[in-house]
Scaffold this motif. Structure first.
Motif, short mmCIF file in Angstrom:
data_model
loop_
_atom_site.label_atom_id
_atom_site.label_comp_id
_atom_site.label_asym_id
_atom_site.label_seq_id
_atom_site.Cartn_x
_atom_site.Cartn_y
_atom_site.Cartn_z
N ALA A 1 11.14 16.11 0.55
CA ALA A 1 9.95 15.87 1.36
C ALA A 1 9.95 16.73 2.61
CB ALA A 1 9.85 14.40 1.73
N ALA B 1 -4.55 21.43 0.20
CA ALA B 1 -5.18 20.48 -0.71
C ALA B 1 -4.22 20.17 -1.86
CB ALA B 1 -6.47 21.07 -1.27
N TRP C 1 0.82 -1.20 0.00
CA TRP C 1 0.00 0.00 0.00
C TRP C 1 0.86 1.27 0.00
CZ3 TRP C 1 -0.86 4.15 3.29
CH2 TRP C 1 -1.90 4.99 2.89
N PRO C 2 1.88 1.37 0.86
CA PRO C 2 2.71 2.59 0.80
C PRO C 2 3.36 2.78 -0.57
CG PRO C 2 3.20 1.36 2.77
CD PRO C 2 2.33 0.49 1.94
N ALA C 3 3.76 1.67 -1.20
CA ALA C 3 4.41 1.78 -2.51
C ALA C 3 3.42 2.33 -3.53
CB ALA C 3 4.94 0.43 -2.95
N TRP D 1 1.81 18.71 -3.91
CA TRP D 1 1.28 18.69 -2.55
C TRP D 1 2.37 19.10 -1.58
CZ3 TRP D 1 0.75 14.34 1.36
CH2 TRP D 1 -0.12 14.71 2.38
N ASP D 2 2.05 20.01 -0.64
CA ASP D 2 3.04 20.47 0.33
C ASP D 2 2.92 19.75 1.66
OD1 ASP D 2 0.81 21.50 1.48
OD2 ASP D 2 1.35 23.61 1.27
N GLY D 3 2.02 18.78 1.75
CA GLY D 3 1.87 18.02 2.98
C GLY D 3 0.75 18.56 3.87
N LEU E 1 1.05 9.60 -5.10
CA LEU E 1 1.47 10.95 -4.69
C LEU E 1 2.37 11.61 -5.73
CD1 LEU E 1 2.31 10.50 -0.89
CD2 LEU E 1 0.41 11.76 -1.88
N HIS F 1 0.76 4.00 -2.88
CA HIS F 1 0.38 5.35 -2.50
C HIS F 1 1.46 6.36 -2.90
CE1 HIS F 1 -2.40 7.89 -0.28
NE2 HIS F 1 -1.35 8.60 0.05
N THR F 2 2.72 5.95 -2.76
CA THR F 2 3.82 6.83 -3.18
C THR F 2 3.72 7.10 -4.67
OG1 THR F 2 5.22 5.92 -1.45
CG2 THR F 2 6.33 7.11 -3.22
#
Lengths: 426, 294
Positions: free
Chosen positions: B259, B51, B33-35, B46-48, B41, B37-38
């Protein structure tokens, strides 16, 4: 063994974890309503997230002594973790009411509407007196948090700092009063067989030397505009170029140790304290530790120039736009300019916010207080250059390493800084 | 109507799934899932905090046009020599020397393997001291009359990357050695006897018997150490932070800076995806190179 596989994974997870807090944006800065300087008499508890202590804890305690019904619970986090986590914790549903401000980590909180524009309190309390103008100016920004020094006020200083030169009194008889004298002194120390200047080129110590030189050689307003992100500004100036050239020359002349690029700030400070060098350029935040080791063998002066200009910053505090007690939180911020706070600020090694207060000090702390007062009276405190854009600190560090190892020319160095500035501000 | 045989097979399959499920869920939750999701992204600006807005391929475009990425990838490839090639060679040499039981074998194994159990951050900090101006490395050089070449190795424009790489060599050699020694234990002694009967010496024994027998272990060791080189972050972060003058930047460090310093999650994710692809390409190449030809 297993962490070999999981390391790239961990980085992925860290990035993905940031994703969990998406879509909290308001898109506009937040302004408080029901602004009042009259405080509640109910029992109120506020939380304050911070990284710098001193002075935070002592300031909290002193404020509580004045307002027994307002309890402030401090949550301290080490700096490197603080700058990574504060943005997320301010965006969470239960943020701290007050948070120590860090421009790099927190600039996106302004357009996201997560910290209050404190201008209404500035007016209500009359903060223009009691706070030095330059110390508030640097905490103001436009709604997109791209241009500083103008617009809303997003934090208030709780203690001030200034960049200057420490000298070892056993190696330098009398502090220089002009830049020429300073260079002559560097040469004399070198001839005597001692390292003139300790420089932590691995971290921020390298560009702080360039910064101090630029302050005294360049145009103050031009530099300030550049750091603040005023449209059309540039760092490609004669003053900044001369400063870079001087640093390269000092390195060539052996005034800076050849190992500077592998030296951390703490190691440079340790070398200076042990008497291995005559001078160290850093801020007053190091004064406590240095004075403890060197006693009355150390002095401090601002790098001399045509006018009194020095970089400085502050430990400042912001108020969360989600707090239930904005008035009480603002009262804590207002407390920072009080005489009582000034004593605490000074005793903990910082410069007091209210500079009309003349603290009793001896030794190096007296030198710092004297130098600081000269700059503040002249409104000569300018922001640090890494403030100018998010990746400026990497450009500055690498660029000064290039100057010190004479692999980068002053022109390349400045062009590289300006490139980062243009990428962010254009 | 299904016969008994099919039903039994289905039950067996379900049982197998039940056994796999816990590990499978952890793997899916913390790796897949993280992979994914990365990768998602990497297509956003996106600045974290604010929106996110769709970015299309622009993050990838900026990754490929960023002048900092090329040198960082090159540094990572240089590090493969120090993290993978030299450690495997040292591991093989030590295996040849220690094979067949030497007095104090356990001691040797512990000493060489020790760097593996230390966290890289601790290793990095220790080596920063060793490499310092007046550190142990320079003291040793002065002691043998090489005082003229001493320098702060990690701060030297030309030597910093090599100095960094040698830390990796020190850390990885023991791992390779332990893997190879374990592999060497399963080699049939009679093969060595055959070489000896043919009049072959130690060098001959090594090249005709040990080396081919360790093919599998060499593949594993190369893959692990190459990934460590390409995905390295902690070592560079604590020793040089990419300096001096960006001579030791690695892609992992740039992902971190994007990041956390620049709050540019989209570009950080895009670079992470590109780095993953580079790792896959290298690992595939190693597996092809070391595959046994029929």
């Amino acid at each position: 063994m297993r962490d070999k596989f999981f390391r790239p994974l961990a980085a992925t997870i860290a990035v993905a974890a940031l994703a969990a807090c998406a879509d909290t944006s308001g898109g506009k800065p937040a302004a408080p309503s029901d602004v009042s300087t009259t405080l509640t008499s109910d029992q109120v508890t506020l939380t304050l997230a911070y990284t710098d202590d001193p002075p935070t804890k002592a300031l909290i305690d002193a404020f509580h002594a004045q307002h027994p019904n307002i309890t402030i619970t401090g949550q301290q986090t080490p700096f490197s973790d603080y700058v990574k986590s504060i943005k997320l914790s301010m965006a969470s549903p239960t943020p701290p009411d007050i948070a120590e401000y860090n421009p790099g980590a927190m600039r996106s909180l302004v357009p996201a509407g997560l910290v209050y524009d404190l201008s209404p309190y500035e007016k209500a309390y009359g903060w223009s007196s009691g706070f030095p103008a330059s110390s508030l100016e640097v905490l103001k920004s436009d709604a997109s948090a791209k241009q500083y020094g103008t617009g809303g006020l997003y934090a208030v200083p709780g203690a001030l700092s200034v960049l200057g030169v420490y000298y070892n009194k056993s190696l330098v008889a009398k502090p220089p009063t002009t830049l020429d004298q300073f260079e002559q002194s560097l040469a004399a120390v070198k001839r005597a067989g001692t390292t003139p200047l300790s420089v932590g080129g691995l971290q921020v110590g390298g560009f702080q030397v360039w910064n101090a030189l630029t302050n005294v050689l360049g145009d103050e307003q031009q530099y300030r505009d550049w750091v603040y992100g005023k449209p059309g500004s540039t760092i490609v100036t004669d003053g900044a170029r001369t400063a870079a050239q001087k640093l390269a020359d000092w390195s060539a002349a052996g005034y800076v140790p050849a190992s500077a690029n592998a030296t951390a700030d703490s190691d440079a400070q340790a070398n200076f304290v042990q008497g291995k060098s005559a001078y160290l350029i850093t801020g007053n935040w190091a004064a406590g530790a240095i004075a403890k080791e060197m006693g009355d063998k150390v002095g401090f002066f601002l790098l001399p120039g045509a006018s009194a200009v020095a970089s400085g910053a502050s430990v400042a505090y912001s108020i969360s736009a989600k707090t239930k007690h904005p008035n009480e939180a603002a009262a804590f911020l207002d407390f920072m300019r009080s005489e009582q706070a000034a004593t605490i600020q000074f005793d903990t090694g910082f410069m007091p916010v209210d500079n009309t207060v003349q603290p009793k000090a001896t030794g190096v702390l007296a030198d710092i207080a004297g130098g600081f007062k000269t700059v503040v009276d002249d409104n000569g405190i300018v922001p640090f250059p890494d403030f100018a854009s998010p990746n400026m600190i990497d450009r500055l560090t690498a660029g000064v390493q290039g100057l010190l190892s004479r692999k980068t020319t002053p022109d390349q160095f400045l062009a590289d800084l300006q490139e980062s500035w243009t990428q962010y501000h254009a | 109507m299904p016969d008994g045989n099919t039903t039994a097979r289905r039950v067996r399959r379900l049982t197998a799934l039940a056994y796999v499920a816990p590990a499978g869920l952890v793997y899916a939750g913390f790796a897949l899932w993280p992979a994914v999701h990365t990768a998602y992204l990497s297509f956003l600006h996106w600045d974290g905090i604010s929106a996110a807005t769709p970015a299309g391929l622009s993050n990838y475009r900026s990754v490929f046009t960023d002048p900092a990425i090329g040198p960082a990838l090159w540094h990572a490839i240089v590090l493969i020599v120090f993290f993978a090639v030299i450690p495997c060679a040292i591991g093989l040499l030590l295996t040849a020397l220690l094979q067949g039981g030497v007095r104090g074998m356990t001691g040797f194994r512990i000493v060489f393997f020790l760097p593996q159990v230390l966290p890289m951050v601790a290793v990095g900090i220790t080596w920063r001291w060793l490499y310092a101006d007046d550190g142990l490395v320079n003291q040793a050089l002065r002691a043998v009359g090489l005082g003229g070449i001493t320098r702060a190795w990690l701060g030297d424009y030309n030597f910093a990357l090599i100095a960094l790489g040698l830390i990796g060599t020190w850390a990885m050699s023991g791992l390779c050695m332990v893997l190879f020694l374990a592999g060497a234990q399963k080699i049939d002694i009679s093969l060595y006897e055959a070489v000896a009967l043919d009049g072959g010496g130690a060098v001959r024994r090594f090249f005709t018997v040990t080396l081919p027998a360790l093919r599998g272990e060499i593949t594993i060791a190369s893959v692990i150490t190459t990934i460590a080189a390409l995905a390295s972050f902690d070592l560079a972060f604590v020793t040089t932070n990419g300096g001096p003058v960006n001579r030791t930047t690695v892609p992992g460090l740039l992902v971190y800076r994007l990041a956390f310093n620049e709050s540019d999650i989209g570009r950080a994710a895009a670079l992470a995806v590109v780095l993953t692809i580079v790792v896959i390409v290298f690992v595939t190449a190693i597996r092809r190179l070391t595959r046994e030809r029929p």
